[in-house]
Scaffold this motif. Structure first.
Motif, PDB file in Angstrom:
ATOM      1  N   HIS A 127     -29.043  -0.014  22.264  1.00  0.00           N
ATOM      2  CA  HIS A 127     -30.296  -0.532  22.791  1.00  0.00           C
ATOM      3  C   HIS A 127     -30.842   0.320  23.992  1.00  0.00           C
ATOM      4  CE1 HIS A 127     -28.302  -3.941  20.788  1.00  0.00           C
ATOM      5  NE2 HIS A 127     -29.429  -4.361  20.860  1.00  0.00           N
ATOM      6  N   GLN A 157     -42.451   2.003   8.831  1.00  0.00           N
ATOM      7  CA  GLN A 157     -41.667   1.030   9.160  1.00  0.00           C
ATOM      8  C   GLN A 157     -41.061   0.862  10.504  1.00  0.00           C
ATOM      9  OE1 GLN A 157     -39.101   2.373   5.729  1.00  0.00           O
ATOM     10  NE2 GLN A 157     -39.603   0.500   4.626  1.00  0.00           N
ATOM     11  N   GLN A 193     -40.843  -5.441  18.038  1.00  0.00           N
ATOM     12  CA  GLN A 193     -39.933  -5.747  19.191  1.00  0.00           C
ATOM     13  C   GLN A 193     -40.653  -5.684  20.813  1.00  0.00           C
ATOM     14  OE1 GLN A 193     -36.242  -3.500  19.353  1.00  0.00           O
ATOM     15  NE2 GLN A 193     -36.229  -3.218  17.228  1.00  0.00           N
ATOM     16  N   PRO A 232     -28.452   4.692  16.900  1.00  0.00           N
ATOM     17  CA  PRO A 232     -27.723   3.361  16.625  1.00  0.00           C
ATOM     18  C   PRO A 232     -26.380   3.455  16.849  1.00  0.00           C
ATOM     19  CG  PRO A 232     -29.455   3.921  14.830  1.00  0.00           C
ATOM     20  CD  PRO A 232     -29.280   5.146  15.839  1.00  0.00           C
ATOM     21  N   PRO A 233     -25.824   2.362  17.391  1.00  0.00           N
ATOM     22  CA  PRO A 233     -26.441   0.839  17.638  1.00  0.00           C
ATOM     23  C   PRO A 233     -26.882   0.682  18.840  1.00  0.00           C
ATOM     24  CG  PRO A 233     -24.177   0.882  17.697  1.00  0.00           C
ATOM     25  CD  PRO A 233     -24.422   2.250  17.394  1.00  0.00           C
ATOM     26  N   GLY A 243     -30.580  -0.160  16.253  1.00  0.00           N
ATOM     27  CA  GLY A 243     -30.025  -0.428  14.748  1.00  0.00           C
ATOM     28  C   GLY A 243     -31.186  -1.164  13.732  1.00  0.00           C
ATOM     29  N   GLN A 244     -31.861  -1.959  14.508  1.00  0.00           N
ATOM     30  CA  GLN A 244     -33.118  -2.750  13.733  1.00  0.00           C
ATOM     31  C   GLN A 244     -34.253  -1.626  13.565  1.00  0.00           C
ATOM     32  OE1 GLN A 244     -33.470  -5.814  12.502  1.00  0.00           O
ATOM     33  NE2 GLN A 244     -31.433  -5.854  12.815  1.00  0.00           N
ATOM     34  N   LEU A 245     -34.414  -0.777  14.656  1.00  0.00           N
ATOM     35  CA  LEU A 245     -35.431   0.342  14.608  1.00  0.00           C
ATOM     36  C   LEU A 245     -35.427   1.005  13.217  1.00  0.00           C
ATOM     37  CD1 LEU A 245     -38.108   0.910  16.089  1.00  0.00           C
ATOM     38  CD2 LEU A 245     -36.662   2.772  16.995  1.00  0.00           C
ATOM     39  N   GLU A 298     -41.667  -1.892  13.258  1.00  0.00           N
ATOM     40  CA  GLU A 298     -40.448  -2.654  13.919  1.00  0.00           C
ATOM     41  C   GLU A 298     -40.569  -2.358  15.421  1.00  0.00           C
ATOM     42  OE1 GLU A 298     -37.080  -4.897  15.062  1.00  0.00           O
ATOM     43  OE2 GLU A 298     -38.143  -4.684  13.058  1.00  0.00           O
ATOM     44  N   ALA A 328     -33.337   0.362  10.871  1.00  0.00           N
ATOM     45  CA  ALA A 328     -32.692  -0.085   9.613  1.00  0.00           C
ATOM     46  C   ALA A 328     -33.511   0.026   8.193  1.00  0.00           C
ATOM     47  CB  ALA A 328     -32.587  -1.633   9.850  1.00  0.00           C
ATOM     48  N   ASP A 374     -33.714  -2.319  19.954  1.00  0.00           N
ATOM     49  CA  ASP A 374     -32.663  -2.271  19.200  1.00  0.00           C
ATOM     50  C   ASP A 374     -32.610  -1.342  18.071  1.00  0.00           C
ATOM     51  OD1 ASP A 374     -30.604  -2.599  17.447  1.00  0.00           O
ATOM     52  OD2 ASP A 374     -30.749  -4.999  17.372  1.00  0.00           O
TER      53      ASP A 374
END
Length: 181
Positions: A163, A42, A50, A160-161, A177-179, A46, A181, A175
Motif C-alpha cells: 500500500h 484498467q 481509489q 503488490p501487495p 494489489g487492487q491496482l 482503478e 489485479a 492498494d
C-alpha cells in the motif's frame, strides 16, 4: 513523434491543433499521444476509483484523469494520466484546465516509455511538481519520485501487495494489489 518547428509552439498554437488526435507540448514541441491499451486503462480506472473514493469521504483536493491539460507554462502542456490538486493549490484550476503546478501527477507507461521517463520527468521536476508516480504495467511496479531541493531524489519502488501513500491527500493509501489485479 515530435514536430520540431523553427519557433517553439505555445499554448496559443496548441488550442488550434486538430481534434483528430491528442497532443502534448513539451518544451515547445508537439507530440501525438497514442490511445492507451486495455491494461493501461484498467490500472488508471482503478487508481482513479481509489483516489476518488478517498476524496469523497475525506476531501483534501481534486483529481482528474486524462485527457486533461496541465499547462505548466505556455510551451509545456501535458496530459498526465492522473493529476491531483490539493486544496491549498486549487488556485491553479481554471474552467478549462490546470494552469500552474499540480500537487501530484501519475503516468501509466505505454509504448512511448521514454517520453514519461525522460521528457515529462524533466518538465515535472523543472516546474516543481512535488510528487511524480510512474506506473509500469509490464512489471506491475510503481516508481515514486519526490521533489527535495528542486530535484527528484532516489526512486522509491513498490510492488503488490504494498500500500503506497502520496504526500497528499492526507491518509490516502493506494492498494497495489487492487491496482494491478
Amino acid at each position: 513523434m515530435a514536430t520540431r518547428p523553427e519557433n517553439k509552439l505555445t499554448y496559443d498554437d496548441y488550442v488550434t491543433f486538430p481534434e483528430d488526435a491528442r497532443y502534448e507540448l513539451i518544451d515547445g514541441e508537439a507530440y501525438v499521444v497514442p490511445a492507451p491499451n486495455t491494461k493501461h486503462q484498467q490500472i488508471l480506472s482503478e487508481l482513479y476509483l481509489q483516489v476518488g473514493n478517498h476524496l469523497k469521504k475525506h476531501g483534501g483536493g481534486r483529481a482528474f484523469f486524462a485527457p486533461y491539460d496541465v499547462v505548466l507554462d505556455p510551451g509545456d502542456v501535458l496530459q498526465p494520466d492522473l493529476v491531483f490538486i490539493a486544496d491549498e493549490h486549487l488556485g491553479v484550476l481554471t474552467e478549462a484546465n490546470v494552469w500552474g503546478t499540480p500537487s501530484w501527477v501519475v503516468e501509466v507507461l505505454s509504448k512511448d516509455e521514454a517520453r514519461d521517463r525522460k521528457l515529462k520527468f524533466q518538465r515535472y521536476e523543472r516546474f516543481g511538481v512535488p510528487e511524480y508516480w510512474i506506473i509500469d504495467p509490464a512489471t506491475d511496479r510503481l516508481e515514486v519520485y519526490r521533489l527535495e531541493g528542486g530535484t527528484y531524489q532516489d526512486t522509491l519502488v513498490f510492488a503488490p501487495p504494498a500500500h503506497v501513500s502520496p504526500l497528499r491527500p492526507a491518509a490516502l493509501s493506494i492498494d497495489l494489489g487492487q491496482l494491478f489485479a
